[in-house]
Enzyme design. Sequence first.
Site, PDB file in Angstrom:
ATOM      1  N   ASP A 234       1.234  -0.990   0.000  1.00  0.00           N
ATOM      2  CA  ASP A 234       0.159  -0.498  -0.055  1.00  0.00           C
ATOM      3  C   ASP A 234       0.932   1.158  -0.273  1.00  0.00           C
ATOM      4  O   ASP A 234       1.861   1.329   0.600  1.00  0.00           O
ATOM      5  CB  ASP A 234      -0.578   0.110   0.954  1.00  0.00           C
ATOM      6  CG  ASP A 234      -1.815   1.648   1.779  1.00  0.00           C
ATOM      7  OD1 ASP A 234      -2.696   0.991   0.568  1.00  0.00           O
ATOM      8  OD2 ASP A 234      -1.334   2.032   2.044  1.00  0.00           O
ATOM      9  N   GLU A 302       1.657  -0.549  -4.911  1.00  0.00           N
ATOM     10  CA  GLU A 302       0.651   0.631  -5.321  1.00  0.00           C
ATOM     11  C   GLU A 302       1.469   1.719  -5.568  1.00  0.00           C
ATOM     12  O   GLU A 302       1.982   2.108  -4.757  1.00  0.00           O
ATOM     13  CB  GLU A 302      -0.639   0.692  -4.312  1.00  0.00           C
ATOM     14  CG  GLU A 302      -1.338   1.486  -4.400  1.00  0.00           C
ATOM     15  CD  GLU A 302      -2.021   2.130  -3.297  1.00  0.00           C
ATOM     16  OE1 GLU A 302      -1.461   3.021  -2.760  1.00  0.00           O
ATOM     17  OE2 GLU A 302      -3.736   2.852  -3.910  1.00  0.00           O
TER      18      GLU A 302
HETATM   19  C1  GLC Z   1      -4.246   3.388   0.061  1.00  0.00           C
HETATM   20  C2  GLC Z   1      -4.831   2.460  -0.250  1.00  0.00           C
HETATM   21  C3  GLC Z   1      -6.319   3.837   0.675  1.00  0.00           C
HETATM   22  C4  GLC Z   1      -5.972   4.322   1.105  1.00  0.00           C
HETATM   23  C5  GLC Z   1      -4.385   4.995   1.643  1.00  0.00           C
HETATM   24  C6  GLC Z   1      -3.562   4.789   2.843  1.00  0.00           C
HETATM   25  O1  GLC Z   1      -4.303   4.143  -1.576  1.00  0.00           O
HETATM   26  O2  GLC Z   1      -5.289   2.004  -1.244  1.00  0.00           O
HETATM   27  O3  GLC Z   1      -7.551   2.886   0.693  1.00  0.00           O
HETATM   28  O4  GLC Z   1      -7.019   5.420   2.033  1.00  0.00           O
HETATM   29  O5  GLC Z   1      -3.406   3.739   0.746  1.00  0.00           O
HETATM   30  O6  GLC Z   1      -3.324   3.602   3.449  1.00  0.00           O
END
Ligand code: GLC
Length: 611
Positions: A234, A302
């Site tokens: 994440d 991500e």
């Molecule tokens: C990522 C997740 C999102 C979350 C953020 C903070 O982007 O996909 O849902 O709010 O990280 O952890």
Amino acid sequence: MASALNCWIICSAMLLLQSGGLFSEKLRTLKVSDWWGKAGFYQIYPRSFKDSNGDGVGDLNGITEKLPYLKSIGVKAFWLSPIYKSPMADFGYDISDFRDIQPEYGTMTDFDRMVTRAKALGLKIILDFVPNHSSDEHEWFLKSENRTAGYEDYYVWHDGIPGNNPLQNDPPNNWVENFRGSAWRWSAKRKQYYLHQFHYKQPDLNYRNEKVVNEMKDVLRFWLGKGVDGFRVDAVPWLFEVADFRNEPVSNLTSNPLSPEYLVHIYTQDLPETVDMVYQWREVMDDYKTKNGGDTRLLMTEAWSNLSVVANYFQDSNKKQGSHMPFNFQLILRLNQMSKAADFKTVIDSWLDIVPGGHTPNWVLGNHDRRRVASRMGGEHMVDLMAMVELTMPGVSVTYQGEELGMTDANLSWEQTKDPAACQTSEAEYTKYTRDPSRTPFHWGNSSLAGFTNGTKTWLPVAANYQTVNVQAEQTASKSHLKVFQELMKLRDSSDFYENQYGTVVLGTNVLAIVRVDCKGVYVTLLNIANATETINAEEAITRLNITKTYEKSRVLVASVSSKRSIGDTLQLHEVVLQPYEGLVLRSGATLLFARVLYILATITIQRLFS
Ligand code: GLC
């Protein structure tokens, strides 16, 4: 035997032609060897997938119950948004115990049962790893705030700078959190600011502290030990910030200093140390496999960063390996209802251009943070076409729950809104920021509350169209998005679909062709993205890729719901009439006559080589 011989002959001839430099650069090659290289991945948002105990919140037993559904739609692996203990300020992305399960989702025993059942079905499990921050209710934060020995520097603390208030300094700099507002929060207890790149209940861990780095590597090992097959990592870009806490430059994109777009995030995102941390996690994955055997443990990352930065997450210039799969968000970020066929090609090719040799492309169509495909692309008529892009381009596909049904964004009122990204704004503008519309409960059937729960309430409302857009209805309908999705997934599974070359061609303003060629024939995906009939010559797509073979007439392998054609129908490639928003996947075999000519050519070449 005869066809194997033909295939060998044609493949050899193709190699000869290629080595002669006759093939256009537009044809690319992909060879997939590892388990995940052509797998269909599926994202589950646990809160909204299936509620097994009637409390209106999805849970692990609900997921376990529905694993056969994943199997039935051809999924090979699924990734779960966080299931760990959390106060739910950001619905699980604020973790108060990285090694425990959120009680409303179940217990560790439920988790183990889910893993056992998934393995029995041959499904791989990927967990969300949230390294950038914890909850402010995590034991580490509580200790850090109290300056407990050993924990003082687990988070990013700063005195701030003297301002007008004698009791409390001003924030250290102009940094802005992702959900709007200063990225700094004052701790009255510690009399310092802490950094939070997201919600204030998500304090940033301090990766300049070796203890934190090791703690988080141990978290990875803990879950690997429980049998998971990898991680979706994440919010990677935010791991490190510059050590001197410089102000970030202003972007001029907005005049609102509270908005994350106000700044250019050169000192808080994608720093070299951040990229290196991904390489370190890769080592953890690889070491684990070396010591424990089994299949590759996967890292999916991500980062909504520029493509040039995303490329670094794959590997460095010395080929030090990082993420197996930096998510490709281009289809989400750069396509919309105004896009033309040329835009599709640009977006697809720009991604392929940055995937380093030996690495595998991936195609992400949606997730819990973004609008659903149908809503983003202007309507349900684009659902099958987008699935065809996602599933007939080579590499990994990543489908967010419900996209296979064509679920749309739900309309939620301000009162119904729960997402912190929206709640921190106002009633006037929350719809711009809310992520709730794509997070509503999954539609299993047309019974009350869409078969998501047998209770009487759901944590977010069920979307209004559940009676027609649901698994049960789409399984029984003669044509449905679900059926198209299943056919596409079946095709991906067929052995020859992956040993081939491929390219994309624009056939006029509104038609995109995705061509995949192997030694036995060619697959052509035709997508008419216009609300008008289009007549095209699909043979052009083949010749423009400099494929010099000729093909028999084509057979329909998959047809969109909007198509009047059925699977097995035949058509001639040189004149294809496409209905508005029609998508087709076609297969044509290479003509035998051509095979004979090639046989003669190959024989002559071999004779010359050895004479
Ligand atoms: C990522 C997740 C999102 C979350 C953020 C903070 O982007 O996909 O849902 O709010 O990280 O952890």
